[in-house]
Enzyme design. Sequence first.
Site: not given
Length: 296
Positions: A54, A98, A121
Site C-alpha cells: 500500500k 490494518q 476502508d
Amino acid sequence: MAANIIDGKAFAATVREKVAGHVARLKEEHGITPGLAVVLVGEDPASEVYVRSKGKQTVEAGMNSFEHKMDADTSEEDLLAVVEKLNNDPSVHGILVQLPLPGHLNEDLIINSIAPEKDVDGFHISNVGLLGTGQKSMVPCTPLGCLMMLRDYHGSLSGMDAVVIGRSNIVGKPMAQLLLGDSCTVTIAHSRTKDLPDVVRRADIVVAAVGRPEMVPGDWIKEGATVIDVGINRIERDGKNKLVGDVDFASAAERAGAITPVPGGVGPMTIACLLANTVTACCRANGLAEPEGLTA
Ligand code: NDP
C-alpha cells in the site's frame, strides 16, 4: 463458449493511472498533496506485506504515505491517541488501520474512532449507514473494485439479476448494496441458503466471496453470466502452493460470458481502490470536484 477474461491487473493499472493524474492536477492547480496514513499494530507477516505494498503504490501515485508501526502489545488508549492525531492532521486525507488487530484490541471501537470522512476502508458505522441509504460515503475497497470492473464490462447493470455469495461486512454486504445502487435485483446467499446451485443458476452476475477453494463449479453458472471471484485461497496441488478463488475457474470459464481469474482479478483492484478513495477523500475535504469514474 469460452469466457472473456476480466483482467484485474490491467484494469487496476488504469485506475492507478487515473489516480496519479488527479493527484498531479491537485498538486499543480491547488498545491494539495493527498496523504494516506496506514497504522499497523503487531507483526503479522501477511499484514506487513499488504502495508508495504500500500505504501509503495501510494508513493508511486504521487501521494504522501505515512506509516505508523506499533508494538503488538500496544494499548487501546495508545492506538486511539494515534488515530485521534491523524484525524486532526490536515495533511492526512485517508486513514487505514490494518486488520486484523491483536485480540486485546476492540476492532469496532478503533474503526469507529476514525473520522468517517477519512475512513478510506469504508468500515466506519457512519459510512456503512450512508451506503445502505444510498448516500455519498466512503465505499469498501474490494466491493468498489468489483463494481468498477462490472461497470466497465457491461456499461449499465440496471435490471440484471445478481447473486452475492457471502454476507461479510467487508465484502458481501457492501457489494450487495452497491449492486442494488446500480439497480440490479440482488440476492445475498450464505451458508444457510437453501439450494445454492439453483440460486446461482438464475444470476446474470455472480460475485463469490466465501473463502472456500473452488466451491462454485461451472454447472452452477448460467450460460453467459459474469463471474467475479473475490476468494483468495491458498491450497497445495501437485506438491505446489497455489492461489485459487471460490469459483472453479476452468469449468466456470466454459459457461460464463466473462470471469475474473485468481490471481490477477479482484485482488489488484483492492489497493487501486484504496488509492482512489484517498483522492476522493482529499477532494471532499477541500471542497473540490470528485474524480470521475473512481467512486461508486
Ligand atoms: P468471511 O469469512 O467473513 O465471510 C464468508 C461468507 O461466506 C460468510 O457470509 C459465510 O456465510 C459464507 N459461506 C461460508 N460457507 C458457505 C457455503 N458453503 N455456502 C454459502 N456461503 C458460505 O469472508 P470475507 O468476506 O472476508 O472474504 C471472503 C473471501 O474473499 C476470502 O477468500 C477472502 O480471502 C477474500 N477476500 C479477498 C479480497 C481481495 O482483495 N481480493 C479482500 C477481502 C476478502 P455465513 O455468514 O452464513 O457464515
